[in-house]
Scaffold this motif. Structure first.
Motif, PDB file in Angstrom:
ATOM      1  N   SER A 164       0.839  -1.196   0.000  1.00 48.44           N
ATOM      2  CA  SER A 164       0.000   0.000   0.000  1.00 48.44           C
ATOM      3  C   SER A 164       0.877   1.250   0.000  1.00 48.44           C
ATOM      4  O   SER A 164       0.454   2.323  -0.417  1.00 48.44           O
ATOM      5  N   PHE A 165       2.122   1.096   0.454  1.00 50.66           N
ATOM      6  CA  PHE A 165       3.067   2.208   0.390  1.00 50.66           C
ATOM      7  C   PHE A 165       3.893   2.148  -0.886  1.00 50.66           C
ATOM      8  O   PHE A 165       3.974   3.126  -1.630  1.00 50.66           O
ATOM      9  N   ALA A 168       2.119   2.899  -4.180  1.00 55.33           N
ATOM     10  CA  ALA A 168       1.159   4.005  -4.063  1.00 55.33           C
ATOM     11  C   ALA A 168       1.019   4.824  -5.335  1.00 55.33           C
ATOM     12  O   ALA A 168      -0.061   5.295  -5.667  1.00 55.33           O
ATOM     13  N   GLU A 169       2.105   5.009  -6.074  1.00 50.76           N
ATOM     14  CA  GLU A 169       2.041   5.922  -7.216  1.00 50.76           C
ATOM     15  C   GLU A 169       1.687   5.199  -8.516  1.00 50.76           C
ATOM     16  O   GLU A 169       1.851   5.762  -9.598  1.00 50.76           O
ATOM     17  N   LYS A 171      -1.281   3.596  -9.444  1.00 51.15           N
ATOM     18  CA  LYS A 171      -2.688   3.247  -9.522  1.00 51.15           C
ATOM     19  C   LYS A 171      -3.114   2.826 -10.942  1.00 51.15           C
ATOM     20  O   LYS A 171      -3.712   1.767 -11.150  1.00 51.15           O
ATOM     21  N   ASN A 197      -6.825  -0.385   2.303  1.00 48.98           N
ATOM     22  CA  ASN A 197      -5.823  -0.179   1.264  1.00 48.98           C
ATOM     23  C   ASN A 197      -6.405  -0.485  -0.106  1.00 48.98           C
ATOM     24  O   ASN A 197      -7.247  -1.350  -0.248  1.00 48.98           O
TER      25      ASN A 197
END
Lengths: 443, 391
Positions: A164-165, A168-169, A171, A197
């Motif tokens: 989820s970290f 993150a960018e 999507k 998440n």
């Protein structure tokens, strides 16, 4: 959205969890791909030392299934091919040529509307190694028709890369990857997440979103499958690593070959952090963050990872390094120890243990003994499988019984916690792998 | 500590592979790892392991038994003082009792260690700590003045026939301690059954256990009345719970047994399912027998469920013997069935078979034999479920 709650299991409270921020990441000069990371293949090399390769070029193929080729994960020169016993290929090391990589043009995009389009595109770009299957946990056969596809973004293993970290960018790439994965199966595409998440995934109808709750191994593909769509004999389920979704997404959506990914380093013997890195990254770039001399470096997590040297590389399916102390200490009458911070046990066998995150070492904490069934495995094994009976049938080499007891649903990673807790220090994963091997080579 | 470490390192050189004394390696290894935890390392995944091992598991069972030893010793002294009609302090009673308990304990451990070490050397495997538990259990099932040579032979029989010939700990079918007890029961009946052996008194002194009273009544009456009429010992429920009655060394104090049970369950070593289900089985069967008692002149049928729980060695057996992980059922469903049937069989053997008033020993041994069968059917139901899904 479907919700599954796993009760049996254990989150190992090991110290050295990376905080959610990136450290400076030096550029990788060398990357490697190791045929040893892939079960049941017979690799045949297509390159030799000194050859120039560019991103995506085929490095070797599987003699059993020649359609499956392995892509070069970097542009540059093959600097070394490491051979082991009986000339088994251990490592193909590539010296990265940064300039060349930057100049690679994106592949002419094609229309990926049908299943054959997608399969053809994957074959053309040598991307099949990203797809693995259950049972056997091996690279898929492109001709198979999987009954469903599972992707887990909820890795629950100790010190796991928090997707989820680290994703993150990405999507859009994730959506693109998933929508093309869906084309590969007539069945469902299951995506497992934890908590809120990746909540954006719930907007897409083609995804069967599964919210998992509970301790490790709740995030494992095998455990999720066992709950939502159990694997039967003669069925195949495909899966890809959650951390590989952006790589697939970039290829599917923009025709980009980009093998970079975010990895994390964790464990009691290292300064933990996240790094922007790539598949097959070499560890020695991070050797300054080691906290002590005698360490064991593990590619992957502490339960199922592979021990590597300090100049070793990240395994193909791994997205984290773990480092623990290589300990040789022999405490005086250790089995009489009252407890405290120096002990960790899932049994209530030590006073005041488990309270703080614990500095695990490589000590086995006991000698190997005959198996005494004190209900330890069962407490951390959440599937509806009699794991003890299954292990016995494997020891007895009884293939029929292994199948009846559900060996196809299991993989080494699903039983890793059983080995962790076993007071007799059995290696349950090795037993399961032996059973799978027996069946695989019998057929 | 360094000095001791050095001794082990120096002596270790003599038992290395290829040296004339290499056969003694298991003995050296056992001593070495008792003093210093092994530094054996994980080889591949999982690279980390829990701090619990078999040494500690087995040691915890022994710890759970220590209170039973202390009380057992005290009880021997107490009953002796009662028989002689003298006054003795708690400490003096305990010391008196230890005069009986310690020799039995030593005889058991010598026999057990000799058998275990011999087999470890012959089979070239490391010494398994399981024999410590068997040896700690055997004296607690003995009457106080059992001849030591009988203990020695019985223990050897239990360890060898009950365990080693099946391949050692982990592959044995019968509980070794109970095998020893059963062997002695049938081989030396005069020293381990009857009214004369359970309390140490003057020559010819006789003290019947609670079980013997309704088993051999002078005249038929209900068990409760027979207990109440017994003048030699106080067989009230309270006194039987506290354990100041004749019986095997470790079986009498129920509070300490329950304490041991909670300790083992809390540590995750004993299965609470077996203990609970065996109590359910016992209460259930005793209740049925109570209902049927009107049709018979067998006073054993009138023993109430609570009396069944407190007399004899049922609790001791179910907590420390039936829960032995290797010889009991290996599945949780199986454990419920296994325990329940132990409770049922205990009451049946106690009540219907006048020759062996103590039923729990045979009940557990019989269920040891059937445990794999129970597991077989439990596992079959899982297989059927999977086949149905497959179809």
């Amino acid at each position: 959205m479907q919700k599954i709650t796993i009760k049996k299991g254990h989150d190992i409270n090991i110290s050295g969890l990376a905080s959610r921020e990136f450290s400076n990441s030096p550029a990788q000069k060398f990357v490697s791909i190791s045929p040893q990371d892939f079960n049941y293949i017979k690799p045949k090399l297509l390159v030799k030392e000194g050859d120039q390769v560019s991103l995506g070029d085929a490095l070797f193929f599987d003699k059993i299934n020649p359609d499956v080729k392995w892509p070069s994960i970097a542009s540059g020169t093959i600097s070394k091919i490491v051979f082991g016993e009986r000339r088994a290929v251990l490592d193909i090391i590539i010296e990265v040529d940064k300039d060349n990589e930057a100049n690679i043009e994106s592949i002419n995009q094609i229309n990926l509307s049908s299943r054959d389009d997608v399969k053809g595109f994957i074959t053309k770009n040598n991307f099949w190694p990203f797809f693995t299957q259950r049972p056997f946990n091996k690279v898929v056969d492109p001709n198979d028709n999987p009954k469903c596809i599972v992707v887990t973004l909820a890795d629950s293993s100790p010190l796991a890369n928090d997707l989820s970290f680290s994703l993150a960018e990405n999507k859009d790439y994730i959506i693109s990857a998933l929508s093309n994965l869906k084309k590969l199966t007539d069945g469902n595409l299951y995506v497992a997440v934890r908590g809120d998440n990746f909540s954006f995934l719930s907007d897409y109808n083609f995804i069967n979103l599964i919210q998992v709750e509970g301790p490790h191994p709740s995030g494992n593909v095998g455990v999720i499958l066992n709950r939502v769509n159990p694997l039967n004999q003669n069925e195949v389920v495909w899966t890809v690593q959650g951390s590989h979704l952006p790589i697939l997404g970039k290829l599917f959506s923009k025709g980009l070959l980009d093998f970079s990914m975010n990895i994390n380093i964790g464990g009691p013997a290292v300064k933990p952090s996240y790094f922007k890195s790539r598949i097959g990254a070499r560890f020695d770039l991070h050797k300054d963050s080691l906290l002590m001399e005698n360490v064991r470096i593990i590619s992957g997590n502490v339960l199922t990872g592979k021990q590597i040297d300090i100049d070793g590389f990240l395994g193909f399916y791994h997205s984290s390094f773990s480092v623990i102390e290589e300990s040789f200490s022999r405490p005086f009458i250790g089995w009489l120890h009252p407890g405290g911070k120096s002990k960790y046990s899932v049994f209530n066998a030590y006073l005041g243990s488990n309270k703080k995150s614990y500095d695990f070492t490589t000590l086995q904490n006991g000698s190997n003994r005959a198996f005494v069934p004190v209900d330890a495995w069962e407490k951390v094994f959440p599937m509806d499988i009699y794991i003890n009976a299954l292990a016995r049938s494997i020891e007895a080499n009884d293939i029929d019984e292994m199948e009846q007891l559900g060996i196809y649903e299991c993989d080494e990673e699903d039983v890793a916690l059983c080995s962790f807790v076993c007071p007799s220090k059995s290696d349950v994963g090795a037993i399961i792998r032996r059973g799978l091997d027996t069946i695989y080579f019998d057929k | 500590m360094n000095f001791l470490r050095k001794i082990f390192e120096e002596t270790g050189k003599f038992v290395e592979k290829g040296k004339p004394l290499s056969w003694a390696y298991p003995v050296w290894e056992a001593a070495d790892t008792i003093f210093f935890s092994t530094n054996k390392q994980t080889s591949k995944g999982p690279h980390i392991r829990d701090n619990m091992d078999i040494k500690r598991t087995m040691f915890f069972v022994v710890i759970a038994l220590i209170p039973c030893y202390l009380f057992g010793a005290y009880n021997i002294g107490y009953l002796n003082a009662l028989a002689l009609d003298i006054d003795r302090s708690l400490l003096a009673n305990t010391f008196f009792g230890f005069g009986y308990v310690l020799p039995i304990l030593i005889a058991t451990f010598v026999a057990g260690a000799v058998c275990e070490l011999t087999f470890a050397i012959i089979r070239k495997h490391e010494v398994n700590e399981g024999f410590l538990v068997s040896c700690a259990l055997i004296p607690l099932t003995m009457p106080p003045d059992v001849p030591l040579w009988q203990v020695f032979i019985g223990t050897s029989f239990g360890i060898i026939i009950g365990k080693e010939i099946f391949g050692g700990v982990g592959t044995n079918v019968f509980n070794p301690a109970l095998t020893a007890r059963a062997f002695m029961y049938f081989a030396f009946p005069t020293k381990i059954s009857g009214d004369k052996v359970w309390a140490v008194g003057p020559d010819g002194y006789s003290g019947a256990t609670a079980l013997a009273i309704p088993a051999n009544p002078v005249e038929y009456d209900t068990a409760s009345n027979l207990f109440a009429a017994s003048t030699q010992f106080d067989f009230s429920l309270m006194n039987m719970f506290w354990g100041l009655i004749p019986g095997s060394i470790g079986e009498t104090n129920k509070l300490l047994i329950l304490g041991g049970a909670f300790f083992l369950i809390y540590c995750g070593i004993a299965s609470w399912r077996i203990i609970v289900s065996s109590v359910i089985g016992l209460v259930f069967t005793a209740f049925i027998f109570n209902l049927l008692s009107g049709f018979s002149t067998n006073a054993m049928l009138t023993i109430t469920p609570l009396q069944h729980l407190l007399i004899g060695s049922f609790l001791f057996g179910t907590v420390f013997m039936a829960t032995e992980p290797v010889t009991s059922s290996h599945t949780n469903t199986g454990r419920w069935i296994y325990g329940f049937l132990i409770g049922v069989l205990t009451v049946i053997i106690r009540s219907i078979n006048p020759a062996y008033p103590e039923g729990v020993m045979l009940a557990i041994l019989i269920m040891n034999m059937f445990a794999p069968l129970i597991d077989y059917y439990v596992v079959q139901s899982n297989i059927k479920m999977r086949l149905a899904r497959n179809a």
